[in-house]
Scaffold this active site. Sequence first.
Site, PDB file in Angstrom:
ATOM      1  N   CYS A  73      57.131  82.608  84.110  1.00 47.68           N
ATOM      2  CA  CYS A  73      56.547  83.334  82.981  1.00 47.68           C
ATOM      3  C   CYS A  73      56.480  84.838  83.248  1.00 47.68           C
ATOM      4  O   CYS A  73      57.505  85.482  83.285  1.00 47.68           O
ATOM      5  CB  CYS A  73      55.195  82.719  82.638  1.00 47.68           C
ATOM      6  SG  CYS A  73      54.676  83.064  80.952  1.00 47.68           S
ATOM      7  N   HIS A  90      55.181  76.453  83.062  1.00 48.14           N
ATOM      8  CA  HIS A  90      53.997  76.273  83.900  1.00 48.14           C
ATOM      9  C   HIS A  90      53.851  74.771  84.086  1.00 48.14           C
ATOM     10  O   HIS A  90      54.725  74.006  83.718  1.00 48.14           O
ATOM     11  CB  HIS A  90      52.747  76.790  83.185  1.00 48.14           C
ATOM     12  CG  HIS A  90      52.763  78.254  82.932  1.00 48.14           C
ATOM     13  ND1 HIS A  90      52.384  79.170  83.869  1.00 48.14           N
ATOM     14  CD2 HIS A  90      53.121  78.961  81.845  1.00 48.14           C
ATOM     15  CE1 HIS A  90      52.493  80.384  83.366  1.00 48.14           C
ATOM     16  NE2 HIS A  90      52.938  80.290  82.140  1.00 48.14           N
TER      17      HIS A  90
HETATM   18  N1  GLN Z   1      52.371  88.484  79.206  1.00 48.56           N
HETATM   19  C1  GLN Z   1      53.509  87.660  79.158  1.00 48.56           C
HETATM   20  C2  GLN Z   1      53.759  87.009  77.795  1.00 48.56           C
HETATM   21  O1  GLN Z   1      52.829  86.633  77.110  1.00 48.56           O
HETATM   22  C3  GLN Z   1      53.425  86.608  80.243  1.00 48.56           C
HETATM   23  C4  GLN Z   1      52.266  85.692  80.104  1.00 48.56           C
HETATM   24  C5  GLN Z   1      52.235  84.644  81.129  1.00 48.56           C
HETATM   25  O2  GLN Z   1      52.640  84.827  82.294  1.00 48.56           O
HETATM   26  N2  GLN Z   1      51.687  83.515  80.742  1.00 48.56           N
HETATM   27  O3  GLN Z   1      54.900  86.881  77.407  1.00 48.56           O
END
Ligand code: GLN
Length: 245
Positions: A93, A193
Site C-alpha cells: 500500500c 493488506h
Molecule cells: N495514503 C495512501 C492511500 O490512501 C496509502 C494508504 C495505506 O497505506 N493504507 O492511497
Amino acid sequence: MELRVAHLYPNMMNIYADRGNIIALERHCAWRGISFSVTGFGLDDDISWRDYDFFYLGGGQDRDQRLVSEDLRAKGSGLAEAVEEGAVVLSVCGGYQLLGEYYVTGAGDRMEGVGLFRAHTVAGSDRCIGNVVVRSDIGCLDLTLAGFENHAGRTFLAPGQQPLGKVVSGFGNNAVDGTEGIVYLNAIGTYLHGPLLPKNPGLAEYLLLQALRHRYGDGVGPLSPIDLSLEEEAHGVAVRVAGGG
Ligand code: GLN
C-alpha cells in the site's frame, strides 16, 4: 541458514497490522529450523543493504509517507542495488506507492518515489476499500491471493511492467484495468493488506525461498515440507469471504 529481514520504518509504516507479515516469515523459518533476525530501520538510520535478504515496507498515512519518501530518497540507491542482486522486497500500500515513481495525494501534494517500480500513483476522490482476491502467476506458480485493501491512490504501471496478478474481486491497482500490484525481479508492490503472508502461505513460502537463495545461492531448495494445513484453511476462508471462489 538464516533469514535476515530489514523492516523499514516499522513505527511509521505499520497500519493494518503489517507486522503480521514479519511474524509469518518468522514462523515459516522456525518450523523448519532456519534462524531468523529482523532489524528495524527508521528515519536517518544508515542501512547496510547487503546484509539483508528481505526488505519489508508496510502501509502508512500520507503524513508519514511524506517523511518516509524524503528519507528513502536520501538513503540512496542501496535498495535498488540489493534488488538487482536478487534481494526480496515486499511493499504494501503506502510503501508500494513510495517505491514507484511518484504519488500525488488527494490534496494535490506530490511525493517523489524511489523509482524501483515503473509505476505512479494519483489519489482518487474516493477510497478503494474491501476484501480482494487476485490470481497471480508469480514465479511460474498459480496462486490465488486474498487480502484487504484500503487506499485512495490509483496506481498505474508503465507499459510492459508485470503486475502481481489479475483482480478476481476487489479494486486492485486502480479499479480500472484489472491489475493488482507489481513485480520486478524479487520485489513486489501490492495493495493487499491482510496481513498478506499469514493469509497466503504459498506466497510466504515463495518469498522465503527467494530470500534464502539471495544469500546462499540458487542451489537452495526446495524448502523442507511443513504442515501448513491450518494456514491453507484460513486462506480458503479468506478467498471465499472475499468472493473469489
Ligand atoms: N495514503 C495512501 C492511500 O490512501 C496509502 C494508504 C495505506 O497505506 N493504507 O492511497
